[in-house]
Scaffold this motif. Structure first.
Motif, PDB file in Angstrom:
ATOM      1  N   UNK A 145       0.789  -1.256   0.011  1.00  0.00           N
ATOM      2  CA  UNK A 145       0.021   0.113   0.054  1.00  0.00           C
ATOM      3  C   UNK A 145       0.773   1.354  -0.019  1.00  0.00           C
ATOM      4  N   UNK A 146       1.015   2.137  -1.149  1.00  0.00           N
ATOM      5  CA  UNK A 146       1.643   3.093  -1.010  1.00  0.00           C
ATOM      6  C   UNK A 146       1.131   4.269   0.049  1.00  0.00           C
ATOM      7  N   UNK A 147      -0.018   4.450   0.131  1.00  0.00           N
ATOM      8  CA  UNK A 147      -0.567   5.185   0.826  1.00  0.00           C
ATOM      9  C   UNK A 147      -0.315   5.035   2.349  1.00  0.00           C
ATOM     10  N   UNK A 169      -7.191   6.858  -3.421  1.00  0.00           N
ATOM     11  CA  UNK A 169      -7.462   6.984  -1.752  1.00  0.00           C
ATOM     12  C   UNK A 169      -7.035   8.194  -1.517  1.00  0.00           C
ATOM     13  N   UNK A 170      -5.795   8.817  -1.894  1.00  0.00           N
ATOM     14  CA  UNK A 170      -5.491  10.155  -1.473  1.00  0.00           C
ATOM     15  C   UNK A 170      -6.389  11.314  -1.926  1.00  0.00           C
ATOM     16  N   UNK A 171      -6.997  11.176  -3.083  1.00  0.00           N
ATOM     17  CA  UNK A 171      -8.008  12.147  -3.544  1.00  0.00           C
ATOM     18  C   UNK A 171      -9.218  11.958  -2.523  1.00  0.00           C
ATOM     19  N   UNK A 172      -9.872  10.798  -2.584  1.00  0.00           N
ATOM     20  CA  UNK A 172     -10.904  10.448  -1.558  1.00  0.00           C
ATOM     21  C   UNK A 172     -10.832  10.963  -0.273  1.00  0.00           C
ATOM     22  N   UNK A 173      -9.503  10.857   0.369  1.00  0.00           N
ATOM     23  CA  UNK A 173      -9.335  11.284   1.905  1.00  0.00           C
ATOM     24  C   UNK A 173      -9.559  12.829   1.499  1.00  0.00           C
ATOM     25  N   UNK A 212      -9.182  -1.027  -3.383  1.00  0.00           N
ATOM     26  CA  UNK A 212      -7.764  -1.177  -2.645  1.00  0.00           C
ATOM     27  C   UNK A 212      -7.193  -2.473  -2.705  1.00  0.00           C
ATOM     28  N   UNK A 213      -8.058  -3.533  -2.760  1.00  0.00           N
ATOM     29  CA  UNK A 213      -7.413  -4.864  -2.607  1.00  0.00           C
ATOM     30  C   UNK A 213      -6.839  -5.244  -4.052  1.00  0.00           C
ATOM     31  N   UNK A 214      -6.979  -4.547  -5.093  1.00  0.00           N
ATOM     32  CA  UNK A 214      -5.995  -4.801  -6.292  1.00  0.00           C
ATOM     33  C   UNK A 214      -4.562  -4.754  -5.996  1.00  0.00           C
ATOM     34  N   UNK A 215      -4.132  -3.899  -5.091  1.00  0.00           N
ATOM     35  CA  UNK A 215      -2.831  -3.768  -4.825  1.00  0.00           C
ATOM     36  C   UNK A 215      -2.056  -5.219  -4.617  1.00  0.00           C
ATOM     37  N   UNK A 216      -3.038  -6.300  -4.118  1.00  0.00           N
ATOM     38  CA  UNK A 216      -2.407  -7.470  -3.838  1.00  0.00           C
ATOM     39  C   UNK A 216      -2.055  -8.183  -5.015  1.00  0.00           C
ATOM     40  N   UNK A 217      -2.495  -7.814  -6.102  1.00  0.00           N
ATOM     41  CA  UNK A 217      -2.331  -8.341  -7.449  1.00  0.00           C
ATOM     42  C   UNK A 217      -1.184  -7.816  -8.114  1.00  0.00           C
ATOM     43  N   UNK A 218      -0.353  -6.815  -7.587  1.00  0.00           N
ATOM     44  CA  UNK A 218       0.462  -6.144  -8.388  1.00  0.00           C
ATOM     45  C   UNK A 218       1.491  -7.035  -8.755  1.00  0.00           C
ATOM     46  N   UNK A 278      -1.360   2.182  -7.956  1.00  0.00           N
ATOM     47  CA  UNK A 278      -1.127   1.161  -7.356  1.00  0.00           C
ATOM     48  C   UNK A 278       0.195   0.636  -7.907  1.00  0.00           C
ATOM     49  N   UNK A 279       0.842   1.111  -9.061  1.00  0.00           N
ATOM     50  CA  UNK A 279       2.015   0.428  -9.486  1.00  0.00           C
ATOM     51  C   UNK A 279       1.955  -0.287 -10.776  1.00  0.00           C
TER      52      UNK A 279
END
Length: 397
Positions: A31-33, A103-107, A128-134, A157-158
């Protein structure tokens, strides 16, 4: 259709047989955030930093309706901060199946709407869980669709080789047979992204390795057509019918509470529509992987994120991906406040200890009595009443 909640089970439309699935690494680890967020803080003594509980809030129908706060949510959230510093007094996050923006913009947007400082690490969206597939798809050619900015979300997410379905479709003349009759166009803010300079040869000869439904699609007809094309040709339009590439949904909500008084069809409704069409025109049933609540994985990950948020808020420690298991803090109770029994309450019940479910009447659920199939631990009218209940139950000031 065969589709999977990722993790822990696979569901098959032919009898709904359950099959075990391997558990991927928590998306917290990439998670970059979480690794780059900063919190204004001061060092507090350990006696001031001993919260035995945390809170997860759904957003639509609990905190907001459209862009409008509901249930006295701004005042309720302010009670979770120290008045004199703006630091967290009670660890909390937003756990939503919604999305479409980073997430940064939503926050930032929620901070403006609610009058409190929300960090990117406190916003856990369906995708957010798509990060797990990076690691699996980092350099692969993938397509992303949904409202908002799905390409930007995946890029942040990368994922390095992502294109929105809007842009992908634009490379193929007449792929949407009714495009000429549409007086509107979806505009993605993606001109700065790599695929804006791709040629038709690059796209037409590059096999799509996976498709991601990041949020509720806007143009259902076009998206169903193009996804059927991609999924039936192993990601290479015009190719022979082969085994479909992976398809991932950020969530599976059939309905959700938006600004309109009654519920609106969600991403789960789109999945049903896509499934129905695909299965009618192909011999093999559609396969997909579904993330989001009520998946217990989402709740386990939320608990891990809350531990990190609390450790950072208390001690000012940098939240690093490699420190995922470093926090020894455990919560006695984690409260899930939601408006949808089939998503929020079901998820908390399936997750088990330490989750405690609170159902509000400001969104999908509006009944007098508790929900029959998935009863919450407590039913209240508003999120403000939910916070009142929690603070009184925990003897917190």
């Amino acid at each position: 259709m065969r589709f999977r909640f990722q993790p822990p089970i696979q569901l098959s439309s032919s009898g709904h047989h359950l099959l075990p699935l391997p558990t991927p690494p928590p998306f917290l680890s990439s998670s970059p955030s979480l690794s780059t967020c900063s919190i204004s803080h001061h060092h507090r003594s350990s006696s001031r930093c001993t919260s035995s509980f945390g809170i997860a809030f759904d957003i639509d129908g609990v905190i907001l309706r459209g862009q409008n706060p509901i249930g006295n949510s701004p005042a309720a959230l302010k009670r979770l901060y120290h008045d004199y510093s703006g630091n967290l007094k009670i660890p909390f996050l937003f756990l939503t199946n919604g999305g479409g923006t980073p997430e940064s913009r939503r926050a930032f947007e929620m901070s403006q709407l609610l009058g409190v400082k929300i960090l990117p690490s406190q916003v856990v969206q369906g995708h957010s869980c798509f990060r797990s597939l990076l690691k699996r798809f980092k350099n692969d050619f993938i397509v992303a669709t949904g409202k908002g900015e799905p390409e930007l979300v995946m890029s942040e997410y990368g994922f390095r080789n992502v294109i929105s379905l809007d842009d992908y479709a634009s490379y193929f003349d007449n792929i949407d047979p009714v495009a000429q009759y549409k007086s509107w166009k979806v505009k993605q803010e993606s001109n700065m992204l790599p695929f804006s300079m791709k040629s038709i040869q690059d796209v037409s000869l590059d096999r799509v390795k996976a498709a991601f439904i990041v949020s509720d699609p806007v143009d259902w007809g076009r998206d169903i057509q193009v996804l059927c094309d991609i999924l039936s040709s192993r990601g290479l339009l015009g190719g022979e019918e082969e085994h479909q590439p992976p398809l991932f949904f950020a969530a599976d909500d059939l309905q959700y509470q938006a600004a309109f008084p009654s519920e609106r069809l969600g991403i789960g409704a789109f999945r049903i529509a896509l499934e129905s069409v695909f299965n009618r025109i192909h011999d093999m049933p559609l396969e997909c992987t579904v993330f989001g609540k009520p998946n217990p994985f989402v709740f386990r990950n939320a608990e891990a994120i809350l531990r990190h948020i609390w450790a950072f808020s208390c001690h000012g420690n940098a939240i690093r991906p490699e420190d995922e298991d470093s926090s020894s803090h455990s919560f006695t109770t984690l409260y899930m406040i939601g408006d949808n029994p089939l998503v929020d309450i079901k998820g908390a019940l399936q997750a088990g200890h330490p989750w405690f479910s609170i159902l509000t009447r400001t969104g999908v659920f509006r009944q007098t009595e508790n929900h029959a199939e998935y009863p919450a631990d407590v039913v209240v009218d508003t999120v403000a009443e939910a916070v009142d209940f929690i603070l009184e139950r925990e003897s917190a000031p």
